[in-house]
Design an enzyme around this catalytic site. Structure first.
Site: not given
Ligand code: NAD
Ligand code: MG
Ligand code: MG
Ligand code: MG
Ligand code: MG
Ligand code: MG
Length: 332
Positions: A85, A108
């Site tokens: 998204i 990422h």
């Molecule tokens: P997540 O799914 O844990 O959290 C997503 C957040 O976005 C939630 O707080 C949700 O409420 C919010 N959200 C949803 N729609 C929204 C909107 N329209 N506007 C604002 N906020 C909104 O996500 P994540 O796993 O932390 O991943 C985030 C990024 O970090 C991604 O690019 C992912 O690839 C990267 N990443 C994640 C990890 C990990 O540990 N999970 C590790 C390295 C990189």
């Molecule tokens: Mg990944």
């Protein structure tokens, strides 16, 4: 040559002099927002009205505004909403709030690598990607440690984008453990490959196949669970501390011999050939296209897979056993 950076190579005052917006408050979002704040950085969190995460972020002492307000106020905008998204959030809340000299940050490279976001030429485009789950990023920071990060600059409009990214990485504890310089392409492709072939996909499939083999042969599911899943943590902890060598030093000579002669019969040349195919589909954009289509269709197959594995005997057995080992829940 690999370039490594530590605390002494970074300047925290750079990020302390900026206004940072963290969009999203999930796994990474909460870790970045809280640790940057604790590092003396001016942070606001951007979340939609009615988002469940709002109460949590406010409860942890952070100021929460809408994603568009956060992007407008800030001059460093970190996009931590789910990858599929990010394009929509960029169009709706970020694009019109970017000014000359702003910086767009990611954890990422997915949306930049696959052209789902095309930032204007007058902003820095950077990545600070912790090589660990968000909850560990936060916990390690609080313990005075850090999760290693990889950092990249896709677009250096200011001429100082790398120093800014390194400063951000220091603010979340990354330079305590070490930061490696990379590119958006290298990070995206290796991250997707790693999670699919080894860390998530490979390990889940290996554990399930081993468990099923034992249970189908008539052994107790509880024994199969301990052998194929529970013990994996102990083995991985040793690998983390000292590589394959330390793991093999700790297991019995019998286990080590079995490792050498049986491992290559399980992960065969055919497995490696399939890994190369998987990598090819990541590089040519096939995986990204299929994932975005699945997401936009409302995640039908994703939910099917999730349900099937949740009902699998491995998981029902594990749930029962973990209840009897109360301490297991607290370990990461
Ligand atoms: P997540 O799914 O844990 O959290 C997503 C957040 O976005 C939630 O707080 C949700 O409420 C919010 N959200 C949803 N729609 C929204 C909107 N329209 N506007 C604002 N906020 C909104 O996500 P994540 O796993 O932390 O991943 C985030 C990024 O970090 C991604 O690019 C992912 O690839 C990267 N990443 C994640 C990890 C990990 O540990 N999970 C590790 C390295 C990189
Ligand atoms: Mg990944
Ligand atoms: Mg998640
Ligand atoms: Mg702005
Ligand atoms: Mg990863
Ligand atoms: Mg054993």
């Amino acid at each position: 040559m690999t370039e490594l950076f530590y605390d002494d190579d970074a300047d925290l005052s750079i990020i302390q002099g900026r206004k940072v917006a963290i969009l999203g408050y999930g796994s990474q979002g909460h870790a970045h927002a809280l640790s940057l704040r604790d590092s003396g950085v001016d942070v606001r969190v951007g979340l939609p009205e009615g988002s469940q995460s709002r109460v949590k972020a406010e409860g942890q002492g952070l100021r929460v505004v809408s994603p568009a307000e956060a992007a407008a106020e800030a001059d460093v905008i970190m996009v931590l909403v789910p990858d599929p998204i990010q394009g929509k959030v960029y169009e709706e809340s970020i694009k019109d709030n970017l000014k000359d000299g702003d910086a767009l940050f990611f954890a990422h490279g997915f949306t930049i690598r696959f052209d789902l976001i095309k930032p204007p030429a007058n902003v820095d485009v950077c990545m600070v990607a912790p090589k660990g789950p968000g909850h560990l990023v936060r916990r390690q920071y609080q313990e005075g440690r850090g999760v290693p990060c990889i950092v990249a600059v896709e677009q250096d409009a200011s001429g100082n984008a790398f120093a800014l990214a390194l400063s951000y990485a220091m603010g979340i504890g990354g330079t305590r453990a070490g930061v490696i310089k990379t590119t958006f392409t290298e990070e995206t492709e290796t991250d997707l490959f790693g999670e699919q072939a080894v860390l998530a996909g490979g390990v889940s499939a290996l554990v399930k196949a081993g468990f099923e083999t034992l249970v189908e042969a008539g052994y107790q599911p509880e024994i199969a669970y301990f052998e194929c899943l529970h013990e994996l943590k102990l083995v991985v902890d040793l690998m983390y501390e000292g590589g394959l060598e330390k793991m093999r030093w700790s297991i019995s000579e019998t286990a080590e011999w079995g490792d050498y002669v049986t491992g290559p019969r399980i992960i065969t040349d055919a497995t490696k050939a399939e890994m190369k195919k998987v990598l090819g589909e990541i590089q040519d954009g096939t995986f990204a296209r299929n994932w975005i289509n699945e997401y936009n269709a409302g995640l039908p197959r994703y939910n099917e897979y999730k349900k099937a594995d949740s009902d699998h005997l491995l998981e029902t057995t594990g749930r029962k056993l973990r209840q009897l080992m109360g301490w297991v829940h607290d370990e990461v």
